[in-house]
Design an enzyme around this catalytic site. Sequence first.
Site, PDB file in Angstrom:
ATOM      1  N   TYR A 210      -2.132  -0.677  10.556  1.00 42.23           N
ATOM      2  CA  TYR A 210      -2.304  -1.294   8.954  1.00 42.23           C
ATOM      3  C   TYR A 210      -0.879  -0.861   8.325  1.00 42.23           C
ATOM      4  O   TYR A 210      -0.498  -1.612   7.544  1.00 42.23           O
ATOM      5  CB  TYR A 210      -3.557  -0.612   8.565  1.00 42.23           C
ATOM      6  CG  TYR A 210      -3.728  -0.932   7.156  1.00 42.23           C
ATOM      7  CD1 TYR A 210      -4.246  -2.258   6.498  1.00 42.23           C
ATOM      8  CD2 TYR A 210      -3.312   0.087   5.851  1.00 42.23           C
ATOM      9  CE1 TYR A 210      -4.346  -2.393   5.299  1.00 42.23           C
ATOM     10  CE2 TYR A 210      -3.529  -0.222   4.760  1.00 42.23           C
ATOM     11  CZ  TYR A 210      -4.403  -1.501   4.317  1.00 42.23           C
ATOM     12  OH  TYR A 210      -4.303  -1.586   3.061  1.00 42.23           O
TER      13      TYR A 210
ATOM     14  N   SER B 112       0.823  -1.127   0.066  1.00 42.86           N
ATOM     15  CA  SER B 112      -0.162  -0.015  -0.157  1.00 42.86           C
ATOM     16  C   SER B 112       0.852   1.386  -0.171  1.00 42.86           C
ATOM     17  O   SER B 112       2.135   1.078   0.447  1.00 42.86           O
ATOM     18  CB  SER B 112      -0.908   0.004   1.156  1.00 42.86           C
ATOM     19  OG  SER B 112      -1.535   1.276   1.441  1.00 42.86           O
TER      20      SER B 112
END
Length: 302
Positions: free
Chosen positions: A207, A194
């Site tokens: 995350y 990401s």
Amino acid sequence: MSADQSRQDPTELHEQPDTEGEELPKPGDESSVTGEMDAEPDHGEETYVGHDRLRDQVAVITGGDSGIGRAVALAFAREGADVVIAYLEGEDEDARMTARIVEDAGRRAVLVPTDLVQEEACQALVDRAVQELGRIDILVNNAAYQMAQPGGLADITTEQLDRVMRTNIYAMFWLCRMALPHMRPGSTIINTSSIQSSQPSPALLDYATTKAGIVNFTRGLARAVAEKGIRVNSVAPGPIWTPLIPATMPDDKVASFGEDTPLGRAGQPAEVATAFVYLASPESSYITGEVLAVTGGNPVTM
């Protein structure tokens, strides 16, 4: 994408999702979006055209029922691959829809409802793939869990941290270790990272930490298995419109999601799937240990 689309201005290729600031039920699924909001993700159903890049390959995709996972399953199938779709138990409607997309492309779809936070579940997934389809040529570690906490570190509980780590890191580690004995030279592993790996948001600190770990794991594993003729790469999406977004982010963040990118909009799953196809295909035969960013222009640097 069609020839007409390839000539379009990328800032206008997809409209910004009209969410009206709504928040979907957790954990977020395609059926929650369809018919409820003017924000249905584009997985490439009407636009993706395959060219036999993955003819008769066997792919395992975790988190394959919706969002980026569904778009990758669609693209892989249209490129000629059979697909094992691992998905969180309870998301059966989404999974069946993805399976129909794969089967409509003339390929086999194997559905595996599971929760990969347990090591034995990962082993069962690998065993099922080998039992049903004989081997694993492509492993896509795409399943992920995130839950934004506006208060940042102070609001991230140990329970949430454990779930994020087990879903995003442990499962990837286990699946790679278990799948590699069944992968031949020419096989590939693709891990979903990401933009959070290099631009962490305080509300997604747990995350983001896992996504940085995925990048490091990818680079290390790539060096370890290169001599076996197996390549390992990562795709790092930016703001991509999937059901996970309205299900896990505050209303105000959802409404402006992706507008701060140079291209000025959120991306669509179909726009990410092509990166996975490229990294899975022989067209990227001299690429391993790399991170391919699909972020609308925001840099990913590590």
